[in-house]
Design a protein around this motif. Structure first.
Motif, PDB file in Angstrom:
ATOM      1  N   ALA A 187       0.828  -1.204   0.000  1.00 44.84           N
ATOM      2  CA  ALA A 187       0.000   0.000   0.000  1.00 44.84           C
ATOM      3  C   ALA A 187       0.862   1.253   0.000  1.00 44.84           C
ATOM      4  O   ALA A 187       0.562   2.227  -0.701  1.00 44.84           O
ATOM      5  CB  ALA A 187      -0.932  -0.009   1.214  1.00 44.84           C
ATOM      6  N   LEU A 188       1.956   1.223   0.770  1.00 46.47           N
ATOM      7  CA  LEU A 188       2.857   2.387   0.813  1.00 46.47           C
ATOM      8  C   LEU A 188       3.498   2.637  -0.550  1.00 46.47           C
ATOM      9  O   LEU A 188       3.543   3.790  -1.020  1.00 46.47           O
ATOM     10  CB  LEU A 188       3.940   2.150   1.864  1.00 46.47           C
ATOM     11  CG  LEU A 188       5.020   3.234   1.973  1.00 46.47           C
ATOM     12  CD1 LEU A 188       4.396   4.572   2.363  1.00 46.47           C
ATOM     13  CD2 LEU A 188       6.096   2.814   2.982  1.00 46.47           C
ATOM     14  N   VAL A 189       3.973   1.573  -1.187  1.00 49.38           N
ATOM     15  CA  VAL A 189       4.582   1.714  -2.516  1.00 49.38           C
ATOM     16  C   VAL A 189       3.556   2.254  -3.520  1.00 49.38           C
ATOM     17  O   VAL A 189       3.870   3.139  -4.343  1.00 49.38           O
ATOM     18  CB  VAL A 189       5.153   0.366  -2.994  1.00 49.38           C
ATOM     19  CG1 VAL A 189       5.616   0.460  -4.448  1.00 49.38           C
ATOM     20  CG2 VAL A 189       6.311  -0.067  -2.099  1.00 49.38           C
ATOM     21  N   ALA A 190       2.322   1.754  -3.448  1.00 49.63           N
ATOM     22  CA  ALA A 190       1.262   2.225  -4.354  1.00 49.63           C
ATOM     23  C   ALA A 190       0.976   3.708  -4.127  1.00 49.63           C
ATOM     24  O   ALA A 190       0.788   4.468  -5.088  1.00 49.63           O
ATOM     25  CB  ALA A 190      -0.006   1.405  -4.144  1.00 49.63           C
ATOM     26  N   ILE A 201      10.733  10.912   6.953  1.00 51.64           N
ATOM     27  CA  ILE A 201      11.465  10.140   7.966  1.00 51.64           C
ATOM     28  C   ILE A 201      11.096   8.668   7.792  1.00 51.64           C
ATOM     29  O   ILE A 201      10.088   8.196   8.337  1.00 51.64           O
ATOM     30  CB  ILE A 201      11.128  10.624   9.388  1.00 51.64           C
ATOM     31  CG1 ILE A 201      11.356  12.138   9.488  1.00 51.64           C
ATOM     32  CG2 ILE A 201      11.997   9.893  10.422  1.00 51.64           C
ATOM     33  CD1 ILE A 201      10.947  12.716  10.812  1.00 51.64           C
ATOM     34  N   TRP A 202      11.914   7.931   7.049  1.00 47.62           N
ATOM     35  CA  TRP A 202      11.605   6.536   6.730  1.00 47.62           C
ATOM     36  C   TRP A 202      11.583   5.651   7.972  1.00 47.62           C
ATOM     37  O   TRP A 202      10.751   4.747   8.092  1.00 47.62           O
ATOM     38  CB  TRP A 202      12.610   6.000   5.718  1.00 47.62           C
ATOM     39  CG  TRP A 202      12.257   6.366   4.310  1.00 47.62           C
ATOM     40  CD1 TRP A 202      12.769   7.386   3.563  1.00 47.62           C
ATOM     41  CD2 TRP A 202      11.281   5.723   3.488  1.00 47.62           C
ATOM     42  NE1 TRP A 202      12.183   7.423   2.326  1.00 47.62           N
ATOM     43  CE2 TRP A 202      11.267   6.415   2.244  1.00 47.62           C
ATOM     44  CE3 TRP A 202      10.423   4.642   3.675  1.00 47.62           C
ATOM     45  CZ2 TRP A 202      10.427   6.040   1.210  1.00 47.62           C
ATOM     46  CZ3 TRP A 202       9.583   4.269   2.631  1.00 47.62           C
ATOM     47  CH2 TRP A 202       9.593   4.970   1.422  1.00 47.62           C
ATOM     48  N   GLY A 203      12.512   5.878   8.900  1.00 49.33           N
ATOM     49  CA  GLY A 203      12.556   5.045  10.102  1.00 49.33           C
ATOM     50  C   GLY A 203      11.281   5.135  10.906  1.00 49.33           C
ATOM     51  O   GLY A 203      10.751   4.119  11.389  1.00 49.33           O
ATOM     52  N   LEU A 204      10.760   6.351  11.064  1.00 52.43           N
ATOM     53  CA  LEU A 204       9.510   6.542  11.810  1.00 52.43           C
ATOM     54  C   LEU A 204       8.338   5.901  11.089  1.00 52.43           C
ATOM     55  O   LEU A 204       7.481   5.268  11.710  1.00 52.43           O
ATOM     56  CB  LEU A 204       9.263   8.043  12.000  1.00 52.43           C
ATOM     57  CG  LEU A 204       7.932   8.426  12.662  1.00 52.43           C
ATOM     58  CD1 LEU A 204       7.780   7.758  14.014  1.00 52.43           C
ATOM     59  CD2 LEU A 204       7.823   9.939  12.776  1.00 52.43           C
ATOM     60  N   LEU A 205       8.297   6.047   9.770  1.00 53.59           N
ATOM     61  CA  LEU A 205       7.182   5.468   9.007  1.00 53.59           C
ATOM     62  C   LEU A 205       7.204   3.940   9.075  1.00 53.59           C
ATOM     63  O   LEU A 205       6.163   3.303   9.292  1.00 53.59           O
ATOM     64  CB  LEU A 205       7.245   5.924   7.557  1.00 53.59           C
ATOM     65  CG  LEU A 205       6.110   5.407   6.663  1.00 53.59           C
ATOM     66  CD1 LEU A 205       4.762   5.846   7.196  1.00 53.59           C
ATOM     67  CD2 LEU A 205       6.280   5.871   5.228  1.00 53.59           C
ATOM     68  N   LEU A 206       8.388   3.324   8.912  1.00 54.29           N
ATOM     69  CA  LEU A 206       8.464   1.858   8.967  1.00 54.29           C
ATOM     70  C   LEU A 206       8.129   1.338  10.356  1.00 54.29           C
ATOM     71  O   LEU A 206       7.475   0.294  10.503  1.00 54.29           O
ATOM     72  CB  LEU A 206       9.860   1.395   8.541  1.00 54.29           C
ATOM     73  CG  LEU A 206      10.200   1.632   7.060  1.00 54.29           C
ATOM     74  CD1 LEU A 206      11.639   1.219   6.767  1.00 54.29           C
ATOM     75  CD2 LEU A 206       9.244   0.867   6.152  1.00 54.29           C
ATOM     76  N   LEU A 207       8.573   2.058  11.411  1.00 57.19           N
ATOM     77  CA  LEU A 207       8.214   1.650  12.774  1.00 57.19           C
ATOM     78  C   LEU A 207       6.708   1.760  12.991  1.00 57.19           C
ATOM     79  O   LEU A 207       6.088   0.887  13.622  1.00 57.19           O
ATOM     80  CB  LEU A 207       8.964   2.515  13.783  1.00 57.19           C
ATOM     81  CG  LEU A 207       8.692   2.207  15.270  1.00 57.19           C
ATOM     82  CD1 LEU A 207       9.064   0.761  15.600  1.00 57.19           C
ATOM     83  CD2 LEU A 207       9.443   3.175  16.167  1.00 57.19           C
ATOM     84  N   THR A 208       6.100   2.817  12.469  1.00 58.07           N
ATOM     85  CA  THR A 208       4.636   2.979  12.581  1.00 58.07           C
ATOM     86  C   THR A 208       3.903   1.850  11.856  1.00 58.07           C
ATOM     87  O   THR A 208       2.934   1.291  12.376  1.00 58.07           O
ATOM     88  CB  THR A 208       4.212   4.334  11.995  1.00 58.07           C
ATOM     89  OG1 THR A 208       4.885   5.384  12.698  1.00 58.07           O
ATOM     90  CG2 THR A 208       2.715   4.529  12.117  1.00 58.07           C
TER      91      THR A 208
END
Length: 224
Positions: A114-117, A128-135
């Motif tokens: 869904a994120l890639v789409a 902030i990729w780290g925060l998004l992946l942790l979320t």
């Protein structure tokens, strides 16, 4: 303890093999996510939507995709007639752990798709990729923790398709509010980790409470 891990892993491995054999949940989740994108693009037209709306749309799609696919965790066992085999050969906590790990990996994979789409079709800009992946990971754990026990409950219901949304959506309100806020903080550079810390604590607490309660209640649901 080693036997317990082997038992939980056996349940997880069985579900992975069955899923790759019939691909029901994978296809349902992916089709829902990818099918929702044209509707979002059509509704937007030429207008740009705000970051808060983008975060809300992302998690609405993930939530409904999860409700479609994760509810099959125990219904498949009922349909194949394998519930009695599992009850005789494994402990309830092994079954719950195996199903929980499978559901977590499934919904986390959907989150990534869904994120890639959203990045491709809506030009979602992640600061902030780290925060998004942790979320995404904490949201997937919370969603899997709540859905796994409810899936065991609805598997014994006579109206399986309608029960899960009715029970699931009110339970997930604290999780949805926090994941949308934390996702928004990951998309806006000046907000960042400081703005998301309370939401991350809520997500961690939600996952801990739902999984702990599910472990305590699962024996009664599974053996009743």
């Amino acid at each position: 303890m080693t036997d317990w891990f082997y038992g939980a892993w056996a349940v997880f491995e069985k579900d992975v093999r069955l899923e790759f054999r019939n691909k029901y949940a994978i296809n349902a989740l992916l089709m829902f996510v990818l099918g929702a994108m044209p509707l979002v693009l059509f509704a937007m037209g030429q207008e740009n939507i705000g970051i808060r709306e983008q975060a809300a749309l992302l998690w609405l799609i993930i939530l409904f995709a999860g409700a479609v696919g994760l509810g099959r965790a125990f219904i498949g066992e009922e349909e194949r007639g394998t519930v009695l085999i599992l009850q005789l050969n494994t402990r309830p906590s092994m079954v719950y752990a195996g199903k929980l790990i499978f559901n977590f990996l499934l919904i986390f994979s959907v989150n990534v798709v869904a994120l890639v789409a959203f990045i491709i079709f809506l030009q979602l800009s992640v600061q902030i990729w780290g925060l998004l992946l942790l979320t995404l990971a904490l949201g997937a754990i919370g969603l899997a923790g709540a859905t796994t026990l409810l899936a065991a409950l609805i598997a014994r219901s006579s109206n399986q398709s309608a029960v899960l949304p009715v029970l699931l959506f009110p339970l997930l309100i604290p999780l949805l509010v926090s994941v949308v806020h934390a996702t928004r903080s990951a998309l806006i550079e000046h907000l960042g980790w400081d703005a998301a810390i309370n939401d991350l604590m809520v997500l961690t607490g939600f996952a801990g409470v739902t999984i702990t309660a599910s472990v305590l209640l699962f024996d009664y649901v599974w053996n009743d």
